[in-house]
Design a protein around this motif. Structure first.
Motif, PDB file in Angstrom:
ATOM      1  N   GLN A  11      -7.236  32.415  -1.463  1.00  0.00           N
ATOM      2  CA  GLN A  11      -6.207  32.913  -1.048  1.00  0.00           C
ATOM      3  C   GLN A  11      -5.794  34.281  -2.136  1.00  0.00           C
ATOM      4  OE1 GLN A  11      -6.348  29.576  -1.699  1.00  0.00           O
ATOM      5  NE2 GLN A  11      -4.917  28.544  -0.206  1.00  0.00           N
ATOM      6  N   ASP A  27       0.339  33.336   2.803  1.00  0.00           N
ATOM      7  CA  ASP A  27      -0.357  32.219   2.336  1.00  0.00           C
ATOM      8  C   ASP A  27       0.342  30.926   2.850  1.00  0.00           C
ATOM      9  OD1 ASP A  27      -1.720  30.320   1.143  1.00  0.00           O
ATOM     10  OD2 ASP A  27      -1.361  30.932  -0.826  1.00  0.00           O
ATOM     11  N   VAL A  29      -0.471  27.850   2.442  1.00  0.00           N
ATOM     12  CA  VAL A  29      -0.877  26.729   1.754  1.00  0.00           C
ATOM     13  C   VAL A  29       0.582  26.090   1.087  1.00  0.00           C
ATOM     14  CG1 VAL A  29      -1.983  25.768  -0.166  1.00  0.00           C
ATOM     15  CG2 VAL A  29      -3.252  26.847   1.370  1.00  0.00           C
ATOM     16  N   LEU A  44      -2.994  17.828   9.895  1.00  0.00           N
ATOM     17  CA  LEU A  44      -4.235  17.883   9.935  1.00  0.00           C
ATOM     18  C   LEU A  44      -4.976  16.768  10.609  1.00  0.00           C
ATOM     19  CD1 LEU A  44      -5.436  20.020   6.958  1.00  0.00           C
ATOM     20  CD2 LEU A  44      -5.126  20.920   9.227  1.00  0.00           C
ATOM     21  N   TYR A  45      -5.776  16.946  11.638  1.00  0.00           N
ATOM     22  CA  TYR A  45      -6.747  15.926  12.276  1.00  0.00           C
ATOM     23  C   TYR A  45      -7.840  15.765  11.305  1.00  0.00           C
ATOM     24  CZ  TYR A  45      -4.215  15.856  16.728  1.00  0.00           C
ATOM     25  OH  TYR A  45      -3.288  15.869  17.786  1.00  0.00           O
ATOM     26  N   ASP A  46      -8.331  16.665  11.168  1.00  0.00           N
ATOM     27  CA  ASP A  46      -9.446  16.878  10.056  1.00  0.00           C
ATOM     28  C   ASP A  46      -9.189  17.767   8.857  1.00  0.00           C
ATOM     29  OD1 ASP A  46      -9.948  18.896  11.482  1.00  0.00           O
ATOM     30  OD2 ASP A  46     -11.540  18.141  12.702  1.00  0.00           O
ATOM     31  N   HIS A  47     -10.393  18.521   8.680  1.00  0.00           N
ATOM     32  CA  HIS A  47     -10.237  19.630   7.485  1.00  0.00           C
ATOM     33  C   HIS A  47      -9.763  20.846   7.819  1.00  0.00           C
ATOM     34  CE1 HIS A  47     -13.945  20.336   9.326  1.00  0.00           C
ATOM     35  NE2 HIS A  47     -14.109  21.530   8.765  1.00  0.00           N
ATOM     36  N   CYS A  48      -9.750  21.104   9.301  1.00  0.00           N
ATOM     37  CA  CYS A  48      -9.178  22.259   9.805  1.00  0.00           C
ATOM     38  C   CYS A  48      -8.561  22.285  10.937  1.00  0.00           C
ATOM     39  CB  CYS A  48     -10.461  23.443   9.960  1.00  0.00           C
ATOM     40  SG  CYS A  48     -11.801  22.838  11.173  1.00  0.00           S
ATOM     41  N   HIS A  49      -8.274  21.293  11.587  1.00  0.00           N
ATOM     42  CA  HIS A  49      -7.670  21.361  13.121  1.00  0.00           C
ATOM     43  C   HIS A  49      -6.449  20.615  12.883  1.00  0.00           C
ATOM     44  CE1 HIS A  49     -11.922  21.547  14.317  1.00  0.00           C
ATOM     45  NE2 HIS A  49     -11.472  22.500  15.035  1.00  0.00           N
ATOM     46  N   TYR A  50      -5.141  21.302  13.185  1.00  0.00           N
ATOM     47  CA  TYR A  50      -3.908  21.044  12.655  1.00  0.00           C
ATOM     48  C   TYR A  50      -3.449  19.824  13.905  1.00  0.00           C
ATOM     49  CZ  TYR A  50      -3.246  24.607   9.458  1.00  0.00           C
ATOM     50  OH  TYR A  50      -3.044  25.664   8.556  1.00  0.00           O
ATOM     51  N   TYR A  55       1.012  22.333  13.499  1.00  0.00           N
ATOM     52  CA  TYR A  55       1.239  23.680  14.240  1.00  0.00           C
ATOM     53  C   TYR A  55       2.666  24.144  14.166  1.00  0.00           C
ATOM     54  CZ  TYR A  55      -3.547  24.441  16.058  1.00  0.00           C
ATOM     55  OH  TYR A  55      -4.749  24.835  16.179  1.00  0.00           O
TER      56      TYR A  55
END
Length: 75
Positions: A11, A27, A29, A44-50, A55
């Protein structure tokens, strides 16, 4: 977001680049982390999908910032 790592280097680098280019930077975060600490709802579902909830947090946070910065054009 949900962990304890406090590295903000990605960031910070992006913030510096946007500053040099005269581009606004927001930012996600801090608001995501604050929401996670307050509610513990999955963001998140995983490391990058909200998740849909994640969302929603992103949308509300980003909309508030865009409005505060007067980056939403009037109708």
């Amino acid at each position: 977001i949900m962990g304890t790592v406090q590295s903000f280097e990605p960031q910070d680098r992006c913030r510096r680049m946007c500053s040099r280019l005269g581009t606004p930077f927001y930012d996600l975060v801090p608001p995501l982390r604050a929401d996670w600490q307050a509610r513990h709802e999955p963001l998140l579902y995983d490391h990058c999908h909200y998740t849909p909830y994640g969302y929603g947090v992103v949308a509300r946070s980003l909309l508030a910032w865009l409005d505060e910065e007067h980056l939403i054009p009037p109708k």
